[in-house]
Design a protein around this motif. Structure first.
Motif, short mmCIF file in Angstrom:
data_model
loop_
_atom_site.label_atom_id
_atom_site.label_comp_id
_atom_site.label_asym_id
_atom_site.label_seq_id
_atom_site.Cartn_x
_atom_site.Cartn_y
_atom_site.Cartn_z
N SER A 198 -5.41 6.11 -1.28
CA SER A 198 -4.62 4.87 -1.20
C SER A 198 -4.44 3.69 -1.98
CB SER A 198 -4.88 4.11 0.07
OG SER A 198 -6.13 3.74 0.43
N THR A 228 -6.16 9.88 6.12
CA THR A 228 -5.19 9.57 4.75
C THR A 228 -6.60 10.09 3.68
OG1 THR A 228 -5.01 7.15 5.88
CG2 THR A 228 -5.85 7.18 3.90
N ARG A 236 -2.62 0.42 -4.01
CA ARG A 236 -2.24 -0.66 -3.58
C ARG A 236 -0.90 -1.56 -5.13
NH1 ARG A 236 -3.99 -5.27 -0.76
NH2 ARG A 236 -2.17 -6.00 0.58
N TRP A 256 0.52 -1.21 0.23
CA TRP A 256 0.01 0.01 -0.43
C TRP A 256 0.98 1.58 -0.01
CZ3 TRP A 256 -5.12 0.12 -1.08
CH2 TRP A 256 -5.84 -1.12 -1.04
N ARG A 289 -0.14 5.65 0.92
CA ARG A 289 -1.63 6.46 1.30
C ARG A 289 -0.68 7.68 1.21
NH1 ARG A 289 -0.16 1.69 4.34
NH2 ARG A 289 -2.60 0.12 4.56
#
Length: 725
Positions: free
Chosen positions: A84, A81, A86, A72, A74
């Motif tokens: 995000s 946050t 991935r 991840w 972020r």
């Protein structure tokens, strides 16, 4: 007086607050903690968490970008946050922030450009090798290092791969991880596991000079390097010899400061700071003399540091964050987040950011002179490195690429029951970074025997391969073999890896079976690193083109061997027919074709694209310990040329071409014979190298038969006569 605050999510019943702040010495102000946030929930952490990617703070100090081992990335905006994203593999090194773009290198081999505000993907480039360093940006190009000991240049706007420079790992033990490339004085400087520092041309990746800095033996790695713009010097940390200063233009050494296990170097003002085994030192920048030395404890290593306000801020691996007086070397303060630090301290404004091993981001404020320091900004561009085993401190080892770990400092933890055994495997000399294994297998390998997983032979290397599956690197592939998963069919019903990775593994095996059943071998060629294309040889050898190119300012002769037999393509006669012949191939095999043959062919035939699978025997044989050119290697493999061809070299090929242009018909005959012997010897050499790779890596697969030369010699003679007609 600044206040202290700790923000932590309650993912664990244990306290993760900062340790009590010790009273600072008279006239000194110790730093304290401004913020601490857990990003990875406790329940999702691996058995022994290791976060190696440094957080990145923007110039405004409002957005913090953090990459973690679970893949991840972020964006934290004012403590929350914002988005995000991935990656397909672990983020092992700090992202690179440039204006509105965040560049992320991940262990699945992809370099990705993200919109730093929204997190949207702008482009993604698959480099097919585990990326272990922060990208370096200069002149519109990105430069990134891989665990395969390759530096790749990438266009920063489009993500197009521009060039790749590769060096083979040495035969002995090396340190797991890679040093980040640096750009200065018109060159890209890169350090390698064989102890070499190389200066490359930024546009083409051609080596301007290569300088061995570590001598011979084991642990030769160039672990870190700095190339400051203000002086024409490069400073490197060599695990074997210490800190070395070299001339940036020539690579000539200027001074050497011994430091056992040197792993990081930082240049600031008149001093060079370096860390090694149990010690942190300050050296005179001009002469390398020791100005002060701080004892870190037996076998302790420091992470990379940053300088600001007269303090050197760094941390001990799996230990506290410490502030050291840059002039005197005295410790001025310490902080332990409860689980130790793994990544580099990054100076930015009044709050350097660090990342703990257990997935927490810590902001540290209030140290003496807390403005932004010149050294802090510069040093903050680097990153801790290594897949699970950063060179920052754990000092994970690899035997010819097979990663070992010192007791108590295990690197590359793989979740799951088998991984909790946590013993690292060694492979015999040369080759891939093949990873962790249970203890029983490790003992068998180190003694030169075979574990039970490797006694069962059958199938091909391809059906025993897992490297092409997203998330499965060399360490995990080796671990699967040592667990008895020697092929796709041997994958048991129960989980063998952590849940998320186990799902990827099983989906990848299902997809692999489908592609192999459909004879879609290009799928595997695209998914495997090019250095692993030798695994495809049993499936493609009869459909491959074995190619050798001769040049004399331009391509003069192309010799090929394929299913139709040997043939010569000659300039001025039938050179233009080569692309039509090559269009039938599913693989190409060369000797040094990555650097020589294929670039020449692409330039000569701009519309021609080589097959996806390319086996460069020069690189493969180097991994097997075979030094020298093709003519030197052939006799050692039992391949011999006729007496009238044995003395010839590439230089002679140039003179033979010039002689035939001046009317000597015998010269062209000799040149064609010489060239076709180069080409047709590539097939038995490829088969021999494949079999030796099996023996060396102990992969559970069947050896290939080696082609007899007798019939081919007759065909070569006929091909020469046809070309002369």
């Amino acid at each position: 007086m600044l206040a202290a605050a700790v923000l932590a999510f309650a993912f664990s019943p244990l306290s993760h607050g900062p340790l009590a702040r010790a009273a600072p010495a008279q006239s000194e102000r110790a730093f304290f903690i401004g913020d601490m946030v857990r990003l990875v929930p406790q329940r999702e952490l691996p058995f022994q968490p290791r976060e190696t990617a440094t957080p990145v703070l923007d110039d405004a100090g409002s957005r913090l970008y953090v990459g973690t081992n679970d893949g991840w990335v972020r964006c934290r905006f004012h403590g929350r946050t914002a988005w995000s994203w991935r990656a397909g593999g672990s983020v092992l090194a700090a992202p690179l922030l440039d204006r509105d773009t965040l560049y992320v290198a991940s262990a699945d081999g992809k370099l990705t450009a993200l919109n730093r505000i929204t997190g949207e993907v702008r482009w993604s480039s698959d480099l097919h090798e585990e990326l272990t360093t922060t990208p370096t940006l200069s002149g519109g190009r990105l430069y990134v290092m891989s665990s395969e000991e390759s530096v790749t240049g990438v266009d920063a706007e489009t993500g197009k791969s521009l060039w790749k420079f590769h060096r083979d790992p040495p035969a002995g033990f090396t340190i797991r991880g890679n040093s980040r490339p640096r750009v200065s004085h018109g060159s890209v400087f890169a350090g390698f596991a064989d102890g070499s520092l190389v200066a490359l041309g930024p546009a083409d990746g051609v080596a301007r000079w290569v300088r061995p800095v570590s001598g011979t033996g084991d642990y030769l790695d160039v672990d870190d390097l700095q190339a400051p713009d203000e002086e024409a010097r490069v400073y490197v940390a060599s695990s074997k010899v210490g800190v070395v200063a070299l001339d940036a233009a020539t690579g000539n050494p200027l001074w050497t400061a011994p430091l056992p296990g040197a792993n990081h170097v930082l240049v600031d003002g008149p001093r060079v700071y370096a860390s090694g085994k149990g010690a942190l030192v300050a050296l005179g920048r001009a002469d390398g003399k020791v100005l002060w030395k701080l004892n870190l404890g037996n076998d302790r290593y420091a992470t990379p540091g940053a300088v600001s306000g007269g303090l050197l801020l760094l941390s001990l691996d799996r230990g506290p964050l410490i502030a050291v007086d840059a002039v005197t070397g005295r410790t001025r303060g310490a902080f332990d987040p409860g689980s130790g630090f793994r990544a580099r301290r990054r100076g930015a404004g009044r709050t350097p950011q660090g990342e703990g091993r257990a997935g927490r981001v810590v902001g540290v404020s209030g140290w003496q002179g807390g403005g932004r320091g010149r050294g802090a900004c510069r040093s903050g561009q680097g990153a801790a490195r290594g897949a699970g085993g950063s060179r920052a401190g754990g000092r994970a080892l690899r035997a010819a690429g097979a990663h070992l770990s010192r007791p108590g400092r295990r690197a590359g933890a793989v979740p799951g029951a088998a991984a909790r055994a946590r013993a690292a495997a060694g492979a015999d000399r040369g080759g891939d970074p093949l990873g962790s294994a249970p203890v029983a297998s490790r003992v068998a390998l180190l003694r030169g025997g075979r574990s039970r997983a490797h006694q069962a032979r059958g199938g091909t290397v391809l059906t025993a391969s897992f490297r092409h599956i997203r998330g499965i690197g060399p360490m995990r592939e080796r671990q699967l073999w040592m667990q008895g998963v020697g092929s796709w069919d041997a994958l048991p019903e129960g989980m063998v890896l952590a849940q998320r990775l186990d799902v990827k593994l099983r989906a990848g095996v299902t997809e692999s079976r489908a592609h192999l059943a459909a004879d879609d071998l290009d799928f595997f060629a695209r998914a495997l690193p090019e250095t692993e294309h030798w695994r495809l040889l049993p499936h493609l050898v009869d459909q491959a083109g074995f190619v050798d190119v001769e040049t004399a300012e331009e391509v003069t002769v192309i010799g090929v061997l394929d299913a139709e037999g040997p043939r010569s393509f000659v300039r001025g006669r039938d050179l233009h027919e080569f692309p039509h012949r090559a269009a039938r191939w599913r693989a190409v095999v060369t000797f040094n074709g990555t650097a020589f043959d294929l670039p020449h062919l692409r330039k000569l035939f701009p519309g021609w694209q080589p097959p996806a699978a390319h086996v460069d025997l020069c690189i493969l044989l180097r991994r097997l310990g075979e030094a020298g050119g093709l003519k030197q290697i052939e006799p050692r493999l039992g391949l011999h040329r006729p007496p009238h061809l044995a003395p010839l070299s590439g230089t002679d090929a140039v003179w033979l071409w010039r002689a035939q242009r001046e009317g000597d018909p015998a010269a062209l005959r000799r040149l064609l014979e010489y060239n076709l012997h180069d080409a047709f010897h590539l097939r038995p050499i490829a088969e021999i190298a494949y079999n030796r790779m099996l023996r060396r890596s102990r992969m559970p697969a069947t050896a290939m038969p080696v082609t007899e030369r007798g019939a081919l010699l007759y065909d070569v003679s006929r091909a020469v006569e046809r070309a002369l007609q």
